[in-house]
Design a protein around this motif. Structure first.
Motif, PDB file in Angstrom:
ATOM      1  N   GLY A 116       0.830  -1.210   0.000  1.00  0.00           N
ATOM      2  CA  GLY A 116       0.000   0.000   0.000  1.00  0.00           C
ATOM      3  C   GLY A 116       0.859   1.252   0.000  1.00  0.00           C
ATOM      4  N   GLY A 117       1.892   1.264  -0.821  1.00  0.00           N
ATOM      5  CA  GLY A 117       2.807   2.416  -0.880  1.00  0.00           C
ATOM      6  C   GLY A 117       2.359   3.475  -1.866  1.00  0.00           C
ATOM      7  N   ASN A 118       3.335   4.181  -2.430  1.00  0.00           N
ATOM      8  CA  ASN A 118       3.039   5.338  -3.289  1.00  0.00           C
ATOM      9  C   ASN A 118       2.145   5.014  -4.474  1.00  0.00           C
ATOM     10  N   MET A 119       2.508   3.943  -5.211  1.00  0.00           N
ATOM     11  CA  MET A 119       1.750   3.666  -6.434  1.00  0.00           C
ATOM     12  C   MET A 119       0.377   3.089  -6.115  1.00  0.00           C
ATOM     13  N   ALA A 120       0.293   2.229  -5.094  1.00  0.00           N
ATOM     14  CA  ALA A 120      -1.013   1.686  -4.699  1.00  0.00           C
ATOM     15  C   ALA A 120      -1.931   2.837  -4.271  1.00  0.00           C
TER      16      ALA A 120
ATOM     17  N   SER B 100      -3.199  -4.985   1.818  1.00  0.00           N
ATOM     18  CA  SER B 100      -2.368  -5.659   2.808  1.00  0.00           C
ATOM     19  C   SER B 100      -0.962  -5.088   2.755  1.00  0.00           C
ATOM     20  N   ASP B 101      -0.489  -4.621   3.905  1.00  0.00           N
ATOM     21  CA  ASP B 101       0.848  -4.008   3.969  1.00  0.00           C
ATOM     22  C   ASP B 101       1.360  -4.190   5.396  1.00  0.00           C
ATOM     23  N   PRO B 102       2.619  -4.626   5.541  1.00  0.00           N
ATOM     24  CA  PRO B 102       3.157  -4.828   6.901  1.00  0.00           C
ATOM     25  C   PRO B 102       3.291  -3.520   7.683  1.00  0.00           C
ATOM     26  N   SER B 103       3.281  -2.400   6.981  1.00  0.00           N
ATOM     27  CA  SER B 103       3.446  -1.128   7.678  1.00  0.00           C
ATOM     28  C   SER B 103       2.101  -0.652   8.231  1.00  0.00           C
TER      29      SER B 103
ATOM     30  N   GLU C 207       1.555   2.063   9.663  1.00  0.00           N
ATOM     31  CA  GLU C 207       1.409   3.476   9.322  1.00  0.00           C
ATOM     32  C   GLU C 207       0.731   3.620   7.946  1.00  0.00           C
ATOM     33  N   GLN C 208       1.203   2.835   6.977  1.00  0.00           N
ATOM     34  CA  GLN C 208       0.590   2.875   5.629  1.00  0.00           C
ATOM     35  C   GLN C 208      -0.885   2.496   5.728  1.00  0.00           C
ATOM     36  N   CYS C 209      -1.162   1.425   6.486  1.00  0.00           N
ATOM     37  CA  CYS C 209      -2.537   0.936   6.598  1.00  0.00           C
ATOM     38  C   CYS C 209      -3.440   2.001   7.213  1.00  0.00           C
TER      39      CYS C 209
ATOM     40  N   ASP D  42      -2.139  -9.393   6.699  1.00  0.00           N
ATOM     41  CA  ASP D  42      -2.050 -10.786   6.287  1.00  0.00           C
ATOM     42  C   ASP D  42      -2.333 -10.890   4.778  1.00  0.00           C
ATOM     43  N   ASN D  43      -1.271 -11.036   3.999  1.00  0.00           N
ATOM     44  CA  ASN D  43      -1.421 -11.045   2.536  1.00  0.00           C
ATOM     45  C   ASN D  43      -2.366 -12.142   2.063  1.00  0.00           C
ATOM     46  N   LEU D  44      -2.192 -13.334   2.633  1.00  0.00           N
ATOM     47  CA  LEU D  44      -2.982 -14.478   2.175  1.00  0.00           C
ATOM     48  C   LEU D  44      -4.470 -14.274   2.471  1.00  0.00           C
TER      49      LEU D  44
ATOM     50  N   ALA E  80       1.659  -4.746  -5.642  1.00  0.00           N
ATOM     51  CA  ALA E  80       2.181  -3.369  -5.663  1.00  0.00           C
ATOM     52  C   ALA E  80       3.342  -3.208  -4.699  1.00  0.00           C
ATOM     53  N   VAL E  81       4.183  -4.248  -4.632  1.00  0.00           N
ATOM     54  CA  VAL E  81       5.377  -4.161  -3.791  1.00  0.00           C
ATOM     55  C   VAL E  81       6.586  -3.842  -4.671  1.00  0.00           C
ATOM     56  N   LYS E  82       7.694  -3.512  -4.050  1.00  0.00           N
ATOM     57  CA  LYS E  82       8.930  -3.233  -4.786  1.00  0.00           C
ATOM     58  C   LYS E  82       9.378  -4.488  -5.535  1.00  0.00           C
ATOM     59  N   PRO E  83      10.027  -4.314  -6.686  1.00  0.00           N
ATOM     60  CA  PRO E  83      10.489  -5.489  -7.441  1.00  0.00           C
ATOM     61  C   PRO E  83      11.305  -6.453  -6.577  1.00  0.00           C
ATOM     62  N   GLN E  84      12.096  -5.890  -5.658  1.00  0.00           N
ATOM     63  CA  GLN E  84      12.994  -6.711  -4.838  1.00  0.00           C
ATOM     64  C   GLN E  84      12.262  -7.636  -3.866  1.00  0.00           C
TER      65      GLN E  84
ATOM     66  N   SER F 212       0.320  -7.241 -11.924  1.00  0.00           N
ATOM     67  CA  SER F 212       1.597  -6.775 -11.376  1.00  0.00           C
ATOM     68  C   SER F 212       1.874  -5.366 -11.882  1.00  0.00           C
ATOM     69  N   ILE F 213       2.336  -4.510 -10.976  1.00  0.00           N
ATOM     70  CA  ILE F 213       2.714  -3.155 -11.421  1.00  0.00           C
ATOM     71  C   ILE F 213       4.217  -2.945 -11.292  1.00  0.00           C
ATOM     72  N   ALA F 214       4.949  -4.011 -10.970  1.00  0.00           N
ATOM     73  CA  ALA F 214       6.385  -3.857 -10.672  1.00  0.00           C
ATOM     74  C   ALA F 214       7.217  -3.598 -11.914  1.00  0.00           C
ATOM     75  N   ALA F 215       8.153  -2.685 -11.795  1.00  0.00           N
ATOM     76  CA  ALA F 215       9.088  -2.425 -12.892  1.00  0.00           C
ATOM     77  C   ALA F 215      10.003  -3.633 -13.066  1.00  0.00           C
ATOM     78  N   GLY F 216      10.212  -4.013 -14.301  1.00  0.00           N
ATOM     79  CA  GLY F 216      11.222  -5.024 -14.618  1.00  0.00           C
ATOM     80  C   GLY F 216      10.801  -6.484 -14.476  1.00  0.00           C
TER      81      GLY F 216
ATOM     82  N   MET G  10       2.274  -1.240 -16.310  1.00  0.00           N
ATOM     83  CA  MET G  10       3.132  -0.158 -15.841  1.00  0.00           C
ATOM     84  C   MET G  10       2.292   1.118 -15.789  1.00  0.00           C
ATOM     85  N   PRO G  11       1.770   1.431 -14.595  1.00  0.00           N
ATOM     86  CA  PRO G  11       0.973   2.666 -14.439  1.00  0.00           C
ATOM     87  C   PRO G  11       1.886   3.836 -14.065  1.00  0.00           C
ATOM     88  N   ASN G  12       1.318   4.965 -13.723  1.00  0.00           N
ATOM     89  CA  ASN G  12       2.133   6.053 -13.151  1.00  0.00           C
ATOM     90  C   ASN G  12       1.333   6.818 -12.099  1.00  0.00           C
TER      91      ASN G  12
HETATM   92  N1  LIG Z   1       6.136   4.998  -7.620  1.00  0.00           N
HETATM   93  C1  LIG Z   1       5.877   5.012  -8.920  1.00  0.00           C
HETATM   94  O1  LIG Z   1       5.801   6.080  -9.558  1.00  0.00           O
HETATM   95  C2  LIG Z   1       5.630   3.730  -9.658  1.00  0.00           C
HETATM   96  C3  LIG Z   1       5.912   2.505  -9.078  1.00  0.00           C
HETATM   97  N2  LIG Z   1       5.681   1.353  -9.789  1.00  0.00           N
HETATM   98  C4  LIG Z   1       5.960   0.052  -9.154  1.00  0.00           C
HETATM   99  O2  LIG Z   1       5.101  -0.073  -8.044  1.00  0.00           O
HETATM  100  C5  LIG Z   1       5.707  -0.899  -7.071  1.00  0.00           C
HETATM  101  C6  LIG Z   1       5.618  -0.205  -5.723  1.00  0.00           C
HETATM  102  O3  LIG Z   1       6.337   1.008  -5.801  1.00  0.00           O
HETATM  103  P1  LIG Z   1       6.044   2.195  -4.787  1.00  0.00           P
HETATM  104  O4  LIG Z   1       4.599   2.238  -4.463  1.00  0.00           O
HETATM  105  O5  LIG Z   1       6.704   3.393  -5.332  1.00  0.00           O
HETATM  106  O6  LIG Z   1       6.865   1.645  -3.508  1.00  0.00           O
HETATM  107  P2  LIG Z   1       6.587   1.913  -1.963  1.00  0.00           P
HETATM  108  O7  LIG Z   1       7.833   1.549  -1.255  1.00  0.00           O
HETATM  109  O8  LIG Z   1       6.000   3.264  -1.777  1.00  0.00           O
HETATM  110  O9  LIG Z   1       5.455   0.832  -1.618  1.00  0.00           O
HETATM  111  C7  LIG Z   1       5.700  -0.523  -1.419  1.00  0.00           C
HETATM  112  C8  LIG Z   1       4.859  -0.976  -0.237  1.00  0.00           C
HETATM  113  O10 LIG Z   1       4.988  -2.388  -0.108  1.00  0.00           O
HETATM  114  C9  LIG Z   1       4.953  -2.695   1.268  1.00  0.00           C
HETATM  115  N3  LIG Z   1       5.503  -4.039   1.478  1.00  0.00           N
HETATM  116  C10 LIG Z   1       6.798  -4.397   1.697  1.00  0.00           C
HETATM  117  N4  LIG Z   1       6.879  -5.729   1.870  1.00  0.00           N
HETATM  118  C11 LIG Z   1       5.625  -6.208   1.750  1.00  0.00           C
HETATM  119  C12 LIG Z   1       5.050  -7.522   1.831  1.00  0.00           C
HETATM  120  N5  LIG Z   1       5.826  -8.602   2.086  1.00  0.00           N
HETATM  121  N6  LIG Z   1       3.720  -7.655   1.671  1.00  0.00           N
HETATM  122  C13 LIG Z   1       2.938  -6.577   1.434  1.00  0.00           C
HETATM  123  N7  LIG Z   1       3.414  -5.314   1.336  1.00  0.00           N
HETATM  124  C14 LIG Z   1       4.743  -5.135   1.486  1.00  0.00           C
HETATM  125  C15 LIG Z   1       5.748  -1.581   1.917  1.00  0.00           C
HETATM  126  O11 LIG Z   1       5.464  -1.468   3.310  1.00  0.00           O
HETATM  127  C16 LIG Z   1       5.305  -0.374   1.107  1.00  0.00           C
HETATM  128  O12 LIG Z   1       4.210   0.283   1.715  1.00  0.00           O
HETATM  129  C17 LIG Z   1       7.145  -1.139  -7.514  1.00  0.00           C
HETATM  130  O13 LIG Z   1       7.262  -2.457  -7.974  1.00  0.00           O
HETATM  131  C18 LIG Z   1       7.371  -0.128  -8.618  1.00  0.00           C
HETATM  132  O14 LIG Z   1       8.236  -0.638  -9.606  1.00  0.00           O
HETATM  133  C19 LIG Z   1       5.124   1.349 -11.017  1.00  0.00           C
HETATM  134  C20 LIG Z   1       4.813   2.531 -11.637  1.00  0.00           C
HETATM  135  C21 LIG Z   1       5.101   3.819 -11.035  1.00  0.00           C
END
Ligand SMILES: NC(=O)C1=CN([C@@H]2O[C@H](COP(=O)(O)OP(=O)(O)OC[C@H]3O[C@@H](n4cnc5c(N)ncnc54)[C@H](O)[C@@H]3O)[C@@H](O)[C@H]2O)C=CC1
Ligand SMILES: O=C(O)[C@@H]1CCC=N1
Length: 275
Positions: A11-15, A35-38, A40-42, A56-58, A70-74, A96-100, A120-122
């Motif tokens: 539930g980060g920036n892009m979500a 679902s997000d472990p943070s 604060e985000q929730c 709880d993701n599941l 909507a998590v980081k690629p890593q 999936s919205i992850a880059a790469g 790939m949204p923005n």
């Molecule tokens: N920020 C952007 O402008 C864009 C991002 N993306 C893609 O969106 C994805 C997310 O990017 P952002 O939102 O910028 O990152 P972000 O870091 O803001 O959000 C990621 C969220 O995932 C949560 N997270 C970490 N581990 C987790 C887990 N095991 N289960 C559930 N949630 C978990 C984090 O707490 C965080 O809130 C990336 O894969 C990125 O490539 C795609 C298009 C644009």
């Protein structure tokens, strides 16, 4: 938008941008789970949008029609592996919205032949002016394709791609693109302030000009080149500025930046997909 439910894993920036845009378009908040472990985000997402949140993701994907990863690629591999069985059971379309991250790798990590739409949204999706590229694997039904498209269309423009590899180019142009325009806004505001404008005045003039130029280019039958020429009076002020930018090889620099971003997307796919 009917009674379909959607779960965001992460539930980060892009979500946040997608959720905000969907709600502004009339999507029901009670049909969206995050679902997000943070915590604060929730808390912040629940407060701002009234969506259901949890850690709880599941549990979060149960009964969902679409699951947006909507998590980081890593962390995608870990998340996909953990959701594998649940996704297989649910029949949800995975978005999936992850880059790469490439679809075959994602499918391998999930461990099942599930329907996946890689997108790939923005971030301007937040204000329903997003731009999204989409690619569907061959397990996606017409209905699921429509669902993925309607979710992204609710927050802006959608463009389907025939080949997955083009998503790296989309990432470099429109995924990262808002940052290029924000940088230009920052630079123009700074320059305006240095030639004497109060900063706030400079900012307002820059933002309105950016909006006006984009709106005009979208609505006009003429291409940006023609529109630019109309601003550029021979021997006038714009000509002098444009010559300065061309002499500094702005175009080459932009191409270099876009190539660098596309290469980074491919590199992320290689690095993380090899796991
Ligand atoms: N920020 C952007 O402008 C864009 C991002 N993306 C893609 O969106 C994805 C997310 O990017 P952002 O939102 O910028 O990152 P972000 O870091 O803001 O959000 C990621 C969220 O995932 C949560 N997270 C970490 N581990 C987790 C887990 N095991 N289960 C559930 N949630 C978990 C984090 O707490 C965080 O809130 C990336 O894969 C990125 O490539 C795609 C298009 C644009
Ligand atoms: O910078 C990134 O990696 C992500 C993907 C596109 C925009 N932000």
């Amino acid at each position: 938008m009917d009674n379909r439910t959607i779960t965001f894993i992460g539930g980060g920036n892009m979500a946040r941008s997608l959720i905000g845009g969907l709600i502004a378009d009339g999507f029901r908040a009670d049909a969206i789970r995050v679902s997000d472990p943070s915590e604060e985000q929730c808390r912040s997402l629940a407060q701002r949008f009234g969506v259901t949140t949890g850690q709880d993701n599941l549990a979060a994907i149960e009964g969902a029609n679409a699951v947006v990863l909507a998590v980081k690629p890593q962390v995608m591999r870990q998340v996909a592996s953990e959701l594998g069985e649940g996704l297989q059971r649910s029949g949800a379309v995975v978005i999936s919205i992850a880059a790469g991250i490439r679809e075959p790798d994602l499918r391998r990590w999930i461990g099942a032949e599930v329907p996946i739409v890689r997108t790939m949204p923005n971030t301007p999706s937040l204000v329903q002016t997003g731009a999204t590229g989409l690619f569907a694997n061959n397990l996606v039904s017409d209905q699921q394709r429509d669902l993925a498209e309607s979710l992204m269309r609710a927050v802006g423009l959608v463009q389907w791609l025939d080949t997955e590899a083009l998503l790296d180019a989309v990432t470099a142009v429109s995924g990262s693109g808002p940052a290029y325009f924000f940088l230009l806004m920052e630079a123009l505001e700074d320059a305006g302030s240095r030639v004497g404008l109060p900063r706030e005045t400079a900012r307002l003039l820059v933002l309105q000009t950016a909006l006006g130029a984009a709106k005009m280019a979208l609505e006009s039958e003429d291409d940006p080149h023609t529109l630019r020429r109309r601003v550029t009076s021979p021997g006038g002020t714009t000509e002098r500025a444009i010559n300065t930018l061309e002499d500094g090889d702005l175009r080459a620099l932009i191409e270099q930046a876009v190539r660098a971003a596309a290469e980074r997307a491919a590199e992320l796919g290689d690095e993380l997909g090899a796991q």
